[in-house]
Design an enzyme around this catalytic site. Sequence first.
Site, short mmCIF file in Angstrom:
data_model
loop_
_atom_site.label_atom_id
_atom_site.label_comp_id
_atom_site.label_asym_id
_atom_site.label_seq_id
_atom_site.Cartn_x
_atom_site.Cartn_y
_atom_site.Cartn_z
N ARG A 16 -32.42 -27.55 -11.43
CA ARG A 16 -32.49 -28.41 -12.63
C ARG A 16 -31.42 -29.51 -12.52
O ARG A 16 -30.65 -29.55 -11.55
CB ARG A 16 -32.27 -27.58 -13.90
CG ARG A 16 -30.94 -26.86 -13.96
CD ARG A 16 -30.73 -26.18 -15.32
NE ARG A 16 -29.38 -25.66 -15.40
CZ ARG A 16 -29.04 -24.41 -15.13
NH1 ARG A 16 -29.95 -23.54 -14.77
NH2 ARG A 16 -27.78 -24.03 -15.21
N SER A 37 -30.57 -22.05 -5.88
CA SER A 37 -29.70 -21.71 -7.01
C SER A 37 -29.61 -20.19 -7.01
O SER A 37 -30.15 -19.55 -6.10
CB SER A 37 -30.29 -22.21 -8.34
OG SER A 37 -31.28 -21.31 -8.81
N TYR A 155 -12.13 -26.97 -14.92
CA TYR A 155 -13.15 -27.85 -14.34
C TYR A 155 -12.50 -29.04 -13.62
O TYR A 155 -12.86 -29.38 -12.48
CB TYR A 155 -14.07 -28.32 -15.46
CG TYR A 155 -15.26 -29.14 -15.02
CD1 TYR A 155 -16.39 -28.55 -14.47
CD2 TYR A 155 -15.26 -30.53 -15.17
CE1 TYR A 155 -17.48 -29.30 -14.08
CE2 TYR A 155 -16.35 -31.29 -14.79
CZ TYR A 155 -17.46 -30.68 -14.25
OH TYR A 155 -18.54 -31.43 -13.86
N ILE A 188 -23.64 -37.63 -17.50
CA ILE A 188 -25.04 -37.73 -17.10
C ILE A 188 -25.84 -36.79 -18.00
O ILE A 188 -25.40 -35.66 -18.28
CB ILE A 188 -25.21 -37.31 -15.62
CG1 ILE A 188 -24.23 -38.06 -14.69
CG2 ILE A 188 -26.65 -37.47 -15.16
CD1 ILE A 188 -24.45 -39.55 -14.56
P1 NAP Z 1 -26.83 -28.07 -14.54
O1 NAP Z 1 -27.97 -28.81 -15.16
O2 NAP Z 1 -26.14 -27.01 -15.31
O3 NAP Z 1 -27.34 -27.44 -13.14
C1 NAP Z 1 -26.48 -26.67 -12.33
C2 NAP Z 1 -27.24 -26.10 -11.16
O4 NAP Z 1 -26.33 -25.30 -10.38
C3 NAP Z 1 -28.39 -25.17 -11.57
O5 NAP Z 1 -29.45 -25.29 -10.65
C4 NAP Z 1 -27.74 -23.79 -11.47
O6 NAP Z 1 -28.72 -22.76 -11.33
C5 NAP Z 1 -26.89 -23.99 -10.22
N1 NAP Z 1 -25.80 -23.01 -10.05
C6 NAP Z 1 -24.87 -22.66 -10.96
N2 NAP Z 1 -24.04 -21.73 -10.43
C7 NAP Z 1 -24.46 -21.51 -9.15
C8 NAP Z 1 -24.03 -20.67 -8.09
N3 NAP Z 1 -22.98 -19.85 -8.23
N4 NAP Z 1 -24.70 -20.70 -6.92
C9 NAP Z 1 -25.77 -21.51 -6.77
N5 NAP Z 1 -26.23 -22.34 -7.72
C10 NAP Z 1 -25.58 -22.32 -8.90
O7 NAP Z 1 -25.67 -29.06 -14.07
P2 NAP Z 1 -25.70 -30.65 -13.79
O8 NAP Z 1 -25.28 -31.34 -15.02
O9 NAP Z 1 -26.96 -31.05 -13.12
O10 NAP Z 1 -24.49 -30.77 -12.77
C11 NAP Z 1 -24.66 -30.78 -11.35
C12 NAP Z 1 -23.34 -31.10 -10.68
O11 NAP Z 1 -22.87 -32.37 -11.15
C13 NAP Z 1 -22.22 -30.10 -11.02
O12 NAP Z 1 -21.39 -29.92 -9.89
C14 NAP Z 1 -21.45 -30.80 -12.12
O13 NAP Z 1 -20.12 -30.36 -12.19
C15 NAP Z 1 -21.56 -32.24 -11.66
N6 NAP Z 1 -21.35 -33.22 -12.72
C16 NAP Z 1 -22.19 -33.25 -13.81
C17 NAP Z 1 -21.97 -34.20 -14.79
C18 NAP Z 1 -22.86 -34.31 -16.00
O14 NAP Z 1 -22.54 -35.13 -16.87
N7 NAP Z 1 -23.95 -33.57 -16.10
C19 NAP Z 1 -20.90 -35.09 -14.68
C20 NAP Z 1 -20.07 -35.01 -13.58
C21 NAP Z 1 -20.32 -34.08 -12.60
P3 NAP Z 1 -28.41 -21.22 -11.71
O15 NAP Z 1 -27.52 -21.23 -12.91
O16 NAP Z 1 -29.76 -20.62 -11.96
O17 NAP Z 1 -27.75 -20.64 -10.50
#
Ligand code: NAP
Length: 249
Positions: A16, A37, A155, A188
């Site tokens: 996702r 994941s 974080y 994001i």
């Molecule tokens: P998200 O929608 O919560 O998706 C996170 C993904 O990581 C999911 O597929 C989740 O699946 C997987 N995941 C979590 N724990 C895991 C583990 N131990 N092993 C393997 N997979 C795992 O998050 P997102 O917003 O897309 O963020 C993606 C990345 O961008 C992250 O590193 C986040 O810190 C970074 N980021 C996001 C933002 C933002 O605004 N959204 C901003 C800056 C940086 P499962 O839980 O099913 O494993």
Amino acid sequence: MISLTDKVALVTGSTRGIGRTIAETLAQAGAEVVISSRSADDCKRVADEFTAKGYEVLGIAADVSDPDAAQNLIKEIIAQRGELHIVVNNAGITRDNLIMRMKPADWDAVMAVNLKSVFNVSQAVIRPMLKARSGRIINITSVVGQMGNPGQTNYAASKAGIIGFTKSLAREIASRNITVNAVAPGYIATEMTKNLSDDARQRLMDQIPLGRIGEPMDVANLVAFLASDLAGYITGQVYNVDGGLVMQG
Ligand code: NAP
């Protein structure tokens, strides 16, 4: 035009959010992508959706915070496809709290999923990439690792750690034609950020020069470029995709 034809790409945390959009963007550019994941059901569902769109895809579940699981994930990809050219370390979680209330378990979980996983997966993929004398590692960090954020000491520390890791590994393996870069998204629109109150959202937008929250595609476009041959002379860099929130000298 970015082409990733004949490349195999792993995107961790790609069921996702940003990871899924990165995986789809790499697939559209011609790569065979590995969706991963912790949830086997989600990996299968997303892999089936990608297959239905005509993309080459594998779905393999792994908890990348576990070194053995990360090793097995890479072994499985190499066993099935023979090569792995591109790794996007994207899996991440938040466990926010003010430091007074933060449980050690929340510190440990965030460091394990966000930072140790980057070590685990990179270490596992280095041998095949060294053998191939090429490779791309792209680590997803965050503006929070650069500017800090109250309630996110765990974080922010994990994301700042990714930046130091990226620069060190880039220097370590540059002579083997493997590049290592980091992408720092701002805010994001994903599951991770959907619980912001209207007030918090407005305060945030007031700080973003481009005046909007980003979309996963904004991040994915840059990752696709960094993964491609067009970015062959770029390593050890951190690129912000944040609407101008952080402007570095
Ligand atoms: P998200 O929608 O919560 O998706 C996170 C993904 O990581 C999911 O597929 C989740 O699946 C997987 N995941 C979590 N724990 C895991 C583990 N131990 N092993 C393997 N997979 C795992 O998050 P997102 O917003 O897309 O963020 C993606 C990345 O961008 C992250 O590193 C986040 O810190 C970074 N980021 C996001 C933002 C933002 O605004 N959204 C901003 C800056 C940086 P499962 O839980 O099913 O494993």
